[in-house]
Design an enzyme around this catalytic site. Sequence first.
Site, PDB file in Angstrom:
ATOM      1  CG  ASP A  86      -1.971   0.955   1.311  1.00  9.18           C
ATOM      2  OD1 ASP A  86      -2.450   1.333   0.227  1.00  9.18           O
ATOM      3  OD2 ASP A  86      -2.374   1.346   2.420  1.00  9.18           O
ATOM      4  CG  HIS A 183      -5.033   8.214   3.597  1.00 11.96           C
ATOM      5  ND1 HIS A 183      -4.377   8.828   2.569  1.00 11.96           N
ATOM      6  CD2 HIS A 183      -5.265   6.939   3.197  1.00 11.96           C
ATOM      7  CE1 HIS A 183      -4.195   7.958   1.578  1.00 11.96           C
ATOM      8  NE2 HIS A 183      -4.727   6.807   1.927  1.00 11.96           N
ATOM      9  N   GLY A 184      -7.259   8.686   7.340  1.00 12.90           N
ATOM     10  CA  GLY A 184      -7.302   9.027   8.754  1.00 12.90           C
ATOM     11  C   GLY A 184      -8.711   9.117   9.323  1.00 12.90           C
ATOM     12  CB  SER A 218     -12.083   4.556   7.580  1.00 20.27           C
ATOM     13  OG  SER A 218     -11.254   3.411   7.578  1.00 20.27           O
TER      14      SER A 218
END
Length: 313
Positions: A86, A183-184, A218
């Site tokens: 990744d 991200h995150g 996410s």
Amino acid sequence: MHYSDFGLSNTKRLLTRALHDGYAVPAFNFYNMETLDAILTAAQITQSPVILAVSESALEYMGDDILMGMIAGAKYKKNQIALHLDHGHSFESCKNAIDLGFSSVMFDGSALSLSENIKISRRVSEYAHKFDVSVETELGTLAGFEDKNTKSKSGAFTDPNIVRDFVNQTKTDSLAIAIGSSHGAYKRKNKNESLRFDILEQIAKNIPNTPLVLHGASTIPQKYINTINKFGGDMKNAYGISPAQIRKAISMHIAKVNFDSDLRLAFTSAVREYLFKNKSVFNPRDYLSAAEKEMTKTCIDTIQNIMGSGYKI
Ligand code: G3H
Ligand code: 13P
Ligand code: ZN
């Protein structure tokens, strides 16, 4: 070693089939024995293909030998499992993963100029394809500020007008695109922000045969944020992408979706809750087992309720 020696699957074939049949393969990040086992158990229970994603920093954390030793010993590897680098940031990093026995690599040239990105992406494809290893590249930049994989604070959406040329020139097998995810755990200012489905639609129209990849996907389940905060943590204003938006993206050509933060939240919330409720415990196996179980639950939920990849092997 070659990935087939480990019983691993060809990533491009997993994604092509997913694209054709209208579901997506989850790429779950892992970084130790418990997180690897959590993903493999979920794959086994749901009979879903999965991509085991290892970031450069996770590879450094585990070390080549321990990682590949765990992969060699993994129990469920016949169940269409791919091993994927990744966010590889250099040709050398991708080559190292291919030589170790990964079935696919991502070259992330999103922080480079377009011409440099094309040049190195093509070099990675040329090397990878000699070994039937699949390549993911990235066009556009995800916004984010939590991990060193994300170089941009602002983000730049993928330009649909250049994707066909990029794919032709780089010979990439799949393409990561920037349509508003990041991200995150702090990827959203509020719950109503939307992915740019208009951009996704145009990209899919221009490269209908290329599986598209959604990073930074996410959902940041609020139950984990609440548990973390209840048992000693401090995470405020953490919001993710809604499952409904991810499902819509999958119906529009996204064939691989990356999840890391959701799994970290599941793991960490379980550790915090376990230690808070069991104050005399000091055997790491106790709280790590609780964390692994919670992470498995999240992987299963993601596979069954977002990816649609259950019973596809
Ligand atoms: O996109 C990146 C993943 O969340 C991996 O992050 O480099 O902290 O392992 P990491
Ligand atoms: P999240 O931080 O949204 O889980 O994204 C993970 C990812 O894109 C890994 O490449
Ligand atoms: Zn990513």
